[in-house]
Design a protein around this motif. Structure first.
Motif, PDB file in Angstrom:
ATOM      1  N   GLU A   1      50.652  37.804  34.578  1.00 23.01           N
ATOM      2  CA  GLU A   1      49.995  38.588  35.624  1.00 23.01           C
ATOM      3  C   GLU A   1      48.518  38.769  35.267  1.00 23.01           C
ATOM      4  N   ILE A   2      47.653  38.298  36.176  1.00 23.00           N
ATOM      5  CA  ILE A   2      46.204  38.374  35.956  1.00 23.00           C
ATOM      6  C   ILE A   2      45.555  38.932  37.214  1.00 23.00           C
ATOM      7  N   ASN A   3      44.255  39.193  37.117  1.00 26.46           N
ATOM      8  CA  ASN A   3      43.469  39.568  38.280  1.00 26.46           C
ATOM      9  C   ASN A   3      42.916  38.308  38.934  1.00 26.46           C
ATOM     10  N   SER A   4      43.007  38.260  40.237  1.00 27.37           N
ATOM     11  CA  SER A   4      42.562  37.081  40.964  1.00 27.37           C
ATOM     12  C   SER A   4      41.081  36.831  40.723  1.00 27.37           C
TER      13      SER A   4
ATOM     14  N   ASP B   1      39.212  37.701  44.480  1.00 27.09           N
ATOM     15  CA  ASP B   1      38.993  39.055  44.982  1.00 27.09           C
ATOM     16  C   ASP B   1      39.395  40.137  43.981  1.00 27.09           C
ATOM     17  N   GLY B   2      39.852  39.766  42.791  1.00 25.72           N
ATOM     18  CA  GLY B   2      40.193  40.743  41.772  1.00 25.72           C
ATOM     19  C   GLY B   2      41.545  41.390  41.929  1.00 25.72           C
ATOM     20  N   SER B   3      42.325  41.015  42.950  1.00 23.77           N
ATOM     21  CA  SER B   3      43.641  41.607  43.147  1.00 23.77           C
ATOM     22  C   SER B   3      44.626  41.037  42.127  1.00 23.77           C
ATOM     23  N   PRO B   4      45.681  41.788  41.767  1.00 28.83           N
ATOM     24  CA  PRO B   4      46.656  41.270  40.791  1.00 28.83           C
ATOM     25  C   PRO B   4      47.450  40.098  41.376  1.00 28.83           C
ATOM     26  N   MET B   5      47.710  39.102  40.562  1.00 28.49           N
ATOM     27  CA  MET B   5      48.448  37.920  40.989  1.00 28.49           C
ATOM     28  C   MET B   5      49.183  37.323  39.796  1.00 28.49           C
TER      29      MET B   5
END
Length: 578
Positions: free
Chosen positions: A64-67, A70-74
């Protein structure tokens, strides 16, 4: 051929050319139809934004990382691990392809042994005339050269056994490979459904092409030069303790054309053997497939009915109070929803995938070897009709109601159909010019030249037809452009791109550019200006000696702020002034 038909008729090359053009027109028609259906059902662009697969989200190996966008979790699956698993999947597919090739070669080597009339064991593979009574007047010769023995009556069954076994082998290997390929595809952990389906399609096509068409390709292009006129004479010589001269016509695979596809004294042409193989594949596949689809679920349903009958007599079954007129409690009747819930679940991906796969390979049977069996398209039509009815029965009576799923197109199957069309041109050109007897008497150099001319000419015609026929119909393209325009205005709030005509411009007398939904009609700008000036003069005459109070508009303000875009807009401004 079957029922005395001739596989080397003079019209067969014409039919091959017709099938080449038909395959192109069919493919272009399908592309146009799928675009029309996607627009009609609102599926155009539905694959641009896809949700992650549940199995991908729940995979504990994801990170799990930040996109980075856009910085959203993914969730993120490491590329090195993904590449490793995909390579393992291709290795598994390649292994099955090799196993299939070995199986095809072994089957036809066995067929050669069982049908070789130069051997003393040939009578072991002949049905005696006491059983095959219709062959009482048939005479068969077998044995080594110079010491032939005549066998009166009998039906050789070696060819039928080998042909039937190859057809069954196709179904067995496909049944083993399909679930393994699906599990490997899940293990590869694809993010969205389109990636999952494309990878599954590629595995099944690479294996299925060799599995379903390997025997036909072997008979048409490989059996004579590498087996019947090369390997088999060597094996014969080794069995007799002799040597084969490489300079003899028997050993030289390119000595003359057409070659005989037979082994020993069997001199049938290759087109005849392809003909027989296609009939066996169609017949066995149609029977076995529909029995599996219909009879097995039907038998399972019978078993479930017996279990339910036993449950009715169970004292612990669920009871409810009946009405006052009933003697006692009765068992609650199951609702329709509960009955349908007990049915088999219709697979969301595997269901349509299996249907697409079967149709694509049916298309291949009908087009790739049309020169050997012109009735193959008719058999494909009959098989597809039976398949449609069996699928309808299975979905309607033996499965739960399918869960709706959107699809913009048929995915990678579209490229496979195009590849099949090109392969059909090459295959039929080779069957006509090289394998068959249509150019009997010509040298093999002339045949190769005619093959190149026929194949290149048909491919050029295919490309020209594909360029001439539009992929998207004109009316559909217009509607898609209109849809894009409306979405840009209503969803994206794009501003109107209008140019206001300057003073004295010829366009100033044209209708207003913006028409509101409450307009009664379209009003010319000059007419609006005339009414505004008349109203100003009337107001000036009535209030000639009156000084305007606060909140009232002067003549210059009225003339400046008058809206001149339409009758509805004018009324709106007048109401504001009042």
């Amino acid at each position: 051929g079957l029922w005395g038909a001739k596989v080397d008729h003079v019209l067969v090359p014409v039919f091959c050319v017709f099938m080449s053009f038909w395959s192109v027109l069919y493919f272009e028609s399908w592309k146009s139809t799928q675009v029309t259906m996607a627009q009609r059902w609102g599926m155009h662009g539905s694959e641009d934004e896809q949700q992650d697969r549940p199995t991908f989200i729940q995979n504990p190996e994801n990170v799990e990382i930040n996109s980075p966008v856009d910085g959203s979790p993914m969730f993120y699956f490491p590329p090195a691990l993904s590449a490793h698993r995909k390579n393992m999947g291709m290795l598994m597919t390649s292994t099955f392809v090799v196993i299939t090739m070995i199986g095809v070669f072994s089957t036809f080597m066995l067929k050669g042994i069982m049908t070789d009339q130069n051997r003393d064991y040939f009578p072991y593979f002949v049905v005696p005339p006491s059983i095959a009574f219709w062959t009482a007047d048939t005479k068969l010769q077998y044995g080594a050269l110079g010491s032939k023995t005549t066998l009166v009556g009998g039906f050789p069954y070696g060819s039928i056994v080998a042909t039937g076994w190859n057809s069954v082998q196709i179904l067995l290997l496909d049944g083993i490979f399909s679930p393994i390929a699906y599990r490997y595809n899940v293990w590869e952990n694809h993010r969205v459904n389109t990636e999952f389906e494309d990878a599954l399609i590629m595995k099944n096509f690479l294996f299925g092409f060799i599995n379903k068409f390997g025997a036909l390709i072997y008979i048409a292009f490989l059996k004579v030069p590498f087996v019947a006129r090369t390997l088999w004479p060597i094996l014969d010589a080794m069995a007799d303790g002799e040597s084969v001269d490489p300079n003899t016509e028997l050993y030289d695979g390119a000595a003359e054309l057409p070659w005989s596809c037979g082994i020993g004294m069997n001199k049938d042409t290759c087109l005849m053997e392809i003909h027989q193989q296609l009939v066996a594949i169609f017949g066995i596949n149609m029977i076995v497939t529909n029995v599996v689809k219909v009879m097995i679920p039907f038998l399972m349903e019978i078993g479930m009915t017996e279990e339910e009958q036993e449950e009715k007599d169970d004292v612990d079954a669920e009871f409810e109070k009946a009405d006052a007129s009933a003697a006692g409690p009765i068992k609650r009747m199951r609702s329709k929803v509960e009955c349908e819930f007990d049915l088999e679940e219709f697979p969301l991906i595997e269901g349509p995938f299996d249907s697409y796969k079967e149709l694509v390979f049916q298309f291949g049977y009908a087009t790739l070897f049309a020169a050997a069996y012109p009735l193959a398209p008719l058999l494909s039509f009959m098989s597809n009709y039976v398949d449609i009815r069996s699928d309808l029965y299975s979905i309607g009576y033996e499965n739960r109601r399918p869960i709706p799923a959107n699809a913009e197109d048929i995915g990678s199957w579209e490229g496979i159909l195009d590849t099949m069309g090109t392969a059909a041109i090459i295959s039929n050109s080779a069957l006509v010019c090289l394998t068959g007897n249509f150019l009997e008497g010509y040298s093999w150099q002339t045949r190769l030249l005619l093959f190149a001319l026929m194949e290149h000419g048909l491919i050029i015609c295919k490309v020209v037809l594909s360029m001439m026929l539009p992929d998207i119909p004109e009316e559909v393209e217009m509607q898609l452009n209109r849809q894009e325009f409306v979405c840009s205005k209503l969803l994206n709030d794009d501003e109107d791109e209008m140019e206001t005509p300057e003073e004295g411009d010829a366009l100033s007398n044209e209708a207003a550019c913006v028409i509101y939904n409450f307009d009664d009609d379209t009003t010319l700008k000059v007419h609006v200006e005339e009414r505004a000036n008349a109203e100003v003069r009337l107001r000036k005459k009535m209030d000639d000696d009156v000084t305007p109070t606060e909140g009232e508009l002067t003549t210059s303000e009225v003339s400046t702020e008058m809206v001149v875009l339409g009758h509805g807009a004018e009324e709106s401004k007048a109401e504001k002034d009042l």
